[in-house]
Enzyme design. Structure first.
Site, PDB file in Angstrom:
ATOM      1  N   TRP A  74       0.092  -0.264  -0.946  1.00 38.39           N
ATOM      2  CA  TRP A  74       0.813  -1.459  -0.468  1.00 38.39           C
ATOM      3  C   TRP A  74       0.358  -1.866   0.932  1.00 38.39           C
ATOM      4  O   TRP A  74       0.197  -3.054   1.222  1.00 38.39           O
ATOM      5  CB  TRP A  74       2.312  -1.207  -0.535  1.00 38.39           C
ATOM      6  CG  TRP A  74       3.189  -2.421  -0.355  1.00 38.39           C
ATOM      7  CD1 TRP A  74       4.362  -2.461   0.308  1.00 38.39           C
ATOM      8  CD2 TRP A  74       2.983  -3.761  -0.860  1.00 38.39           C
ATOM      9  NE1 TRP A  74       4.903  -3.725   0.258  1.00 38.39           N
ATOM     10  CE2 TRP A  74       4.072  -4.541  -0.454  1.00 38.39           C
ATOM     11  CE3 TRP A  74       1.977  -4.358  -1.609  1.00 38.39           C
ATOM     12  CZ2 TRP A  74       4.193  -5.896  -0.759  1.00 38.39           C
ATOM     13  CZ3 TRP A  74       2.086  -5.721  -1.922  1.00 38.39           C
ATOM     14  CH2 TRP A  74       3.186  -6.468  -1.503  1.00 38.39           C
ATOM     15  N   ARG A  82      -3.145   7.653   9.132  1.00 35.56           N
ATOM     16  CA  ARG A  82      -3.335   8.934   9.830  1.00 35.56           C
ATOM     17  C   ARG A  82      -4.801   9.299   9.937  1.00 35.56           C
ATOM     18  O   ARG A  82      -5.207   9.995  10.853  1.00 35.56           O
ATOM     19  CB  ARG A  82      -2.591  10.047   9.085  1.00 35.56           C
ATOM     20  CG  ARG A  82      -1.097   9.940   9.163  1.00 35.56           C
ATOM     21  CD  ARG A  82      -0.437  10.999   8.342  1.00 35.56           C
ATOM     22  NE  ARG A  82      -0.671  10.826   6.904  1.00 35.56           N
ATOM     23  CZ  ARG A  82      -0.218  11.636   5.957  1.00 35.56           C
ATOM     24  NH1 ARG A  82       0.502  12.673   6.299  1.00 35.56           N
ATOM     25  NH2 ARG A  82      -0.465  11.402   4.687  1.00 35.56           N
ATOM     26  N   GLY A 133      10.403  -7.262  -2.578  1.00 34.62           N
ATOM     27  CA  GLY A 133      10.501  -8.141  -3.729  1.00 34.62           C
ATOM     28  C   GLY A 133       9.705  -7.557  -4.885  1.00 34.62           C
ATOM     29  O   GLY A 133       9.205  -6.445  -4.806  1.00 34.62           O
ATOM     30  N   SER A 172       1.493  -3.943  -6.241  1.00 40.45           N
ATOM     31  CA  SER A 172       0.319  -4.160  -5.368  1.00 40.45           C
ATOM     32  C   SER A 172      -0.942  -4.477  -6.162  1.00 40.45           C
ATOM     33  O   SER A 172      -1.766  -5.280  -5.697  1.00 40.45           O
ATOM     34  CB  SER A 172       0.094  -2.941  -4.476  1.00 40.45           C
ATOM     35  OG  SER A 172      -0.190  -1.807  -5.248  1.00 40.45           O
ATOM     36  N   LYS A 208      16.148   0.069  -7.562  1.00 39.20           N
ATOM     37  CA  LYS A 208      15.530  -0.285  -8.854  1.00 39.20           C
ATOM     38  C   LYS A 208      14.545   0.778  -9.311  1.00 39.20           C
ATOM     39  O   LYS A 208      14.235   0.872 -10.497  1.00 39.20           O
ATOM     40  CB  LYS A 208      14.898  -1.671  -8.820  1.00 39.20           C
ATOM     41  CG  LYS A 208      13.773  -1.889  -7.798  1.00 39.20           C
ATOM     42  CD  LYS A 208      12.407  -1.368  -8.198  1.00 39.20           C
ATOM     43  CE  LYS A 208      11.409  -1.472  -7.066  1.00 39.20           C
ATOM     44  NZ  LYS A 208      10.140  -0.770  -7.292  1.00 39.20           N
ATOM     45  N   SER A 236       3.836   0.086 -12.623  1.00 40.75           N
ATOM     46  CA  SER A 236       4.814   0.770 -11.771  1.00 40.75           C
ATOM     47  C   SER A 236       4.693   2.278 -11.936  1.00 40.75           C
ATOM     48  O   SER A 236       4.734   2.809 -13.038  1.00 40.75           O
ATOM     49  CB  SER A 236       6.232   0.328 -12.137  1.00 40.75           C
ATOM     50  OG  SER A 236       7.164   1.328 -11.737  1.00 40.75           O
ATOM     51  N   ARG A 237       4.593   2.953 -10.798  1.00 40.58           N
ATOM     52  CA  ARG A 237       4.480   4.415 -10.839  1.00 40.58           C
ATOM     53  C   ARG A 237       5.793   5.050 -11.262  1.00 40.58           C
ATOM     54  O   ARG A 237       5.817   6.067 -11.944  1.00 40.58           O
ATOM     55  CB  ARG A 237       4.011   4.926  -9.470  1.00 40.58           C
ATOM     56  CG  ARG A 237       2.613   4.431  -9.175  1.00 40.58           C
ATOM     57  CD  ARG A 237       2.327   4.230  -7.757  1.00 40.58           C
ATOM     58  NE  ARG A 237       3.252   3.389  -7.032  1.00 40.58           N
ATOM     59  CZ  ARG A 237       3.179   3.159  -5.745  1.00 40.58           C
ATOM     60  NH1 ARG A 237       2.224   3.705  -5.046  1.00 40.58           N
ATOM     61  NH2 ARG A 237       4.044   2.383  -5.141  1.00 40.58           N
ATOM     62  N   GLU A 275       8.617   6.710  -5.430  1.00 34.51           N
ATOM     63  CA  GLU A 275       9.787   6.927  -4.564  1.00 34.51           C
ATOM     64  C   GLU A 275      11.067   7.231  -5.339  1.00 34.51           C
ATOM     65  O   GLU A 275      11.998   7.819  -4.814  1.00 34.51           O
ATOM     66  CB  GLU A 275      10.031   5.689  -3.684  1.00 34.51           C
ATOM     67  CG  GLU A 275       8.949   5.356  -2.687  1.00 34.51           C
ATOM     68  CD  GLU A 275       9.028   6.192  -1.412  1.00 34.51           C
ATOM     69  OE1 GLU A 275       9.667   7.263  -1.430  1.00 34.51           O
ATOM     70  OE2 GLU A 275       8.420   5.769  -0.411  1.00 34.51           O
TER      71      GLU A 275
HETATM   72  N1  LIG Z   1       2.440  -0.083  -4.255  1.00 35.11           N
HETATM   73  C1  LIG Z   1       3.296  -1.070  -4.410  1.00 35.11           C
HETATM   74  O1  LIG Z   1       3.153  -1.874  -5.340  1.00 35.11           O
HETATM   75  C2  LIG Z   1       4.461  -1.231  -3.468  1.00 35.11           C
HETATM   76  C3  LIG Z   1       5.072  -2.482  -3.378  1.00 35.11           C
HETATM   77  C4  LIG Z   1       6.164  -2.644  -2.545  1.00 35.11           C
HETATM   78  C5  LIG Z   1       6.626  -1.568  -1.800  1.00 35.11           C
HETATM   79  N2  LIG Z   1       6.023  -0.362  -1.902  1.00 35.11           N
HETATM   80  C6  LIG Z   1       6.556   0.737  -1.093  1.00 35.11           C
HETATM   81  O2  LIG Z   1       5.665   0.967  -0.003  1.00 35.11           O
HETATM   82  C7  LIG Z   1       5.663   2.366   0.341  1.00 35.11           C
HETATM   83  C8  LIG Z   1       4.217   2.871   0.302  1.00 35.11           C
HETATM   84  O3  LIG Z   1       3.786   2.751  -1.034  1.00 35.11           O
HETATM   85  P1  LIG Z   1       2.246   2.836  -1.450  1.00 35.11           P
HETATM   86  O4  LIG Z   1       2.173   2.254  -2.785  1.00 35.11           O
HETATM   87  O5  LIG Z   1       1.370   2.298  -0.389  1.00 35.11           O
HETATM   88  O6  LIG Z   1       2.072   4.424  -1.541  1.00 35.11           O
HETATM   89  P2  LIG Z   1       0.726   5.258  -1.472  1.00 35.11           P
HETATM   90  O7  LIG Z   1      -0.431   4.468  -1.967  1.00 35.11           O
HETATM   91  O8  LIG Z   1       1.035   6.562  -2.109  1.00 35.11           O
HETATM   92  O9  LIG Z   1       0.513   5.470   0.090  1.00 35.11           O
HETATM   93  C9  LIG Z   1       1.461   6.195   0.853  1.00 35.11           C
HETATM   94  C10 LIG Z   1       1.267   5.832   2.304  1.00 35.11           C
HETATM   95  O10 LIG Z   1       2.213   6.578   3.099  1.00 35.11           O
HETATM   96  C11 LIG Z   1       1.510   7.278   4.109  1.00 35.11           C
HETATM   97  N3  LIG Z   1       2.157   8.544   4.438  1.00 35.11           N
HETATM   98  C12 LIG Z   1       2.664   9.464   3.594  1.00 35.11           C
HETATM   99  N4  LIG Z   1       3.154  10.509   4.295  1.00 35.11           N
HETATM  100  C13 LIG Z   1       2.951  10.221   5.600  1.00 35.11           C
HETATM  101  C14 LIG Z   1       3.241  10.889   6.818  1.00 35.11           C
HETATM  102  N5  LIG Z   1       3.858  12.083   6.831  1.00 35.11           N
HETATM  103  N6  LIG Z   1       2.898  10.287   7.989  1.00 35.11           N
HETATM  104  C15 LIG Z   1       2.295   9.092   7.992  1.00 35.11           C
HETATM  105  N7  LIG Z   1       1.980   8.406   6.864  1.00 35.11           N
HETATM  106  C16 LIG Z   1       2.312   8.973   5.695  1.00 35.11           C
HETATM  107  C17 LIG Z   1       0.133   7.523   3.522  1.00 35.11           C
HETATM  108  O11 LIG Z   1      -0.752   7.776   4.561  1.00 35.11           O
HETATM  109  P3  LIG Z   1      -2.163   8.473   4.295  1.00 35.11           P
HETATM  110  O12 LIG Z   1      -2.988   7.444   3.583  1.00 35.11           O
HETATM  111  O13 LIG Z   1      -2.650   8.779   5.681  1.00 35.11           O
HETATM  112  O14 LIG Z   1      -1.885   9.691   3.465  1.00 35.11           O
HETATM  113  C18 LIG Z   1      -0.116   6.208   2.813  1.00 35.11           C
HETATM  114  O15 LIG Z   1      -0.546   5.222   3.714  1.00 35.11           O
HETATM  115  C19 LIG Z   1       6.584   3.049  -0.676  1.00 35.11           C
HETATM  116  O16 LIG Z   1       7.849   3.231  -0.107  1.00 35.11           O
HETATM  117  C20 LIG Z   1       6.641   2.058  -1.828  1.00 35.11           C
HETATM  118  O17 LIG Z   1       7.858   2.153  -2.563  1.00 35.11           O
HETATM  119  C21 LIG Z   1       4.937  -0.180  -2.704  1.00 35.11           C
HETATM  120  O1  LIG Z   2       4.771   1.395  -8.387  1.00 42.36           O
HETATM  121  P1  LIG Z   2       6.224   1.376  -8.025  1.00 42.36           P
HETATM  122  O2  LIG Z   2       7.103   1.870  -9.123  1.00 42.36           O
HETATM  123  O3  LIG Z   2       6.440   2.061  -6.707  1.00 42.36           O
HETATM  124  O4  LIG Z   2       6.650  -0.150  -7.802  1.00 42.36           O
HETATM  125  C1  LIG Z   2       5.976  -0.918  -6.849  1.00 42.36           C
HETATM  126  C2  LIG Z   2       6.848  -2.009  -6.263  1.00 42.36           C
HETATM  127  O5  LIG Z   2       8.023  -1.484  -5.725  1.00 42.36           O
HETATM  128  C3  LIG Z   2       7.159  -3.129  -7.217  1.00 42.36           C
HETATM  129  O6  LIG Z   2       7.825  -4.162  -6.546  1.00 42.36           O
END
Ligand SMILES: NC(=O)c1ccc[n+]([C@@H]2O[C@H](COP(=O)([O-])OP(=O)(O)OC[C@H]3O[C@@H](n4cnc5c(N)ncnc54)[C@H](OP(=O)(O)O)[C@@H]3O)[C@@H](O)[C@H]2O)c1
Ligand SMILES: O=P(O)(O)OC[C@H](O)CO
Length: 305
Positions: free
Chosen positions: A12, A32, A108, A112, A163, A226-227, A253
């Site tokens: 994201w 990081r 919303g 991603s 959700k 969605s994961r 999450e």
């Molecule tokens: N993916 C989506 O579609 C989406 C959409 C909306 C909201 N979100 C929300 O956005 C958040 C991130 O999701 P993501 O999809 O980007 O997950 P992700 O691809 O698994 O990436 C996780 C991120 O968190 C960082 N992180 C984890 N532990 C950390 C720590 N101890 N200190 C600093 N950074 C740390 C990671 O950093 P490193 O890379 O350095 O490990 C990475 O940048 C979640 O809460 C998710 O629910 C995701």
């Molecule tokens: O891949 P998920 O299940 O973390 O969903 C990503 C976003 O929260 C969708 O809005």
């Protein structure tokens, strides 16, 4: 031109860095493993977006506290989770650490992978400081990303967070091939469960009918992208949670959120029957089939919305 710093280079954070650059604003993406130091991209930033997963929020807050963050910098949080120790939301944690900064929640139906493909989507920028929310709206709005504003950051954040619990349930529903009627019943009952929790925590009920609530519920519960959905689907296939999370190699999450939600609901006596079955399933207390049966055999009652 504005200066935008994204913290977290995951799925994201990377998508938000691309979206943020569409209007020619200066965008820095920090994680990081970045070779440059955090201070260099925080100094002078108009907006700092925290896109780390829940388990990284505390460490990221501490990193910023050790630096001189201007009170004029808007902090945007996009994390969809709950802190296991305090049960607080990410925006509450950020606001507590930076009481003089405006905090904006951006949330919303935003899978991603679709956004990275350039497919159209909409979202909500929510803040108690409406001017800050509008600034984020202006930065992020484009011909593929439509941003609305509201003044209920907690409701906006809880919609996106809660959700995920139901996305796990939806994955189970589809994995067991329970059909469209069952899926519809599940999603329809999920919404009042989200509202019940949200309102008890201080959010506005109507926020959950918007993009960050119902919108994100529909997107996440209906997409194999969605994961969280994939966690539920894998459990229905008989895989262990450990195996699913290993295969995922990414953040789901909803697993942590379910555990924190049960803790919170137990202490506040909030009725959350669907979430409770998700909890029992995730913790190996029941099978996916038993979870479905438990929901079907509950005491009969009026349809309370
Ligand atoms: N993916 C989506 O579609 C989406 C959409 C909306 C909201 N979100 C929300 O956005 C958040 C991130 O999701 P993501 O999809 O980007 O997950 P992700 O691809 O698994 O990436 C996780 C991120 O968190 C960082 N992180 C984890 N532990 C950390 C720590 N101890 N200190 C600093 N950074 C740390 C990671 O950093 P490193 O890379 O350095 O490990 C990475 O940048 C979640 O809460 C998710 O629910 C995701
Ligand atoms: O891949 P998920 O299940 O973390 O969903 C990503 C976003 O929260 C969708 O809005």
């Amino acid at each position: 031109m504005q200066s935008l710093t994204i913290l977290g280079g995951g799925a994201w954070g990377s998508a938000l860095a691309n979206l943020g650059g569409k209007k020619g604003d200066r965008v820095n993406l920090w994680s990081r493993s970045s070779s440059f130091n955090l201070e260099s991209v925080i100094t002078g930033a108009d907006v700092v977006v925290s896109a780390v997963s829940m388990k990284g929020v505390g460490a990221t807050v501490d990193r910023l506290l050790a630096l001189e963050l201007s009170p004029d910098t808007i902090i945007v949080t996009v994390t969809k989770g709950l802190d296991p120790a305090s049960t607080r939301t990410p925006s509450q944690i950020w606001q507590n650490a930076f009481p003089n900064n405006s905090i904006v929640v951006l949330s919303g139906p935003n899978l991603s992978e679709e956004i990275q493909q350039g497919l159209p989507a909409a979202t909500v920028a929510a803040s108690l400081d409406l001017a800050a929310a509008k600034q984020v709206q202006n930065i992020y709005s484009s011909d593929i990303f439509r941003v609305y504003v509201n003044e209920d950051p907690l409701g906006t954040e809880l919609g996106g967070t809660l959700k995920n619990v139901f996305a796990i349930a939806a994955g189970v529903c589809d994995g067991l091939q329970l059909g469209t009627n069952a899926k519809s019943a599940l999603l329809t009952r999920a919404l009042p469960e989200m509202i019940r929790v949200g309102v008890r925590l201080g959010a506005r009920a109507e926020t959950f009918y918007g993009l960050s609530g119902l919108g994100d519920l529909l997107a996440t519960c209906n997409s194999p992208l969605s994961r969280n959905y994939r966690v539920g689907f894998g459990l229905a296939e008989g895989k262990s949670l450990e195996q699913i999370l290993h295969e995922l190699q990414s953040t789901a999450e909803g697993v942590n959120t379910t555990n924190v939600l049960i803790d919170l609901a137990d202490r506040r006596e909030i009725e959350i029957p669907v979430s409770r079955q998700v909890y029992r399933l995730l913790n190996g207390e029941i099978t996916a089939e038993q979870a479905v049966l438990s929901l079907m055999e509950r005491t009969l009652k009026p349809e309370i919305l």
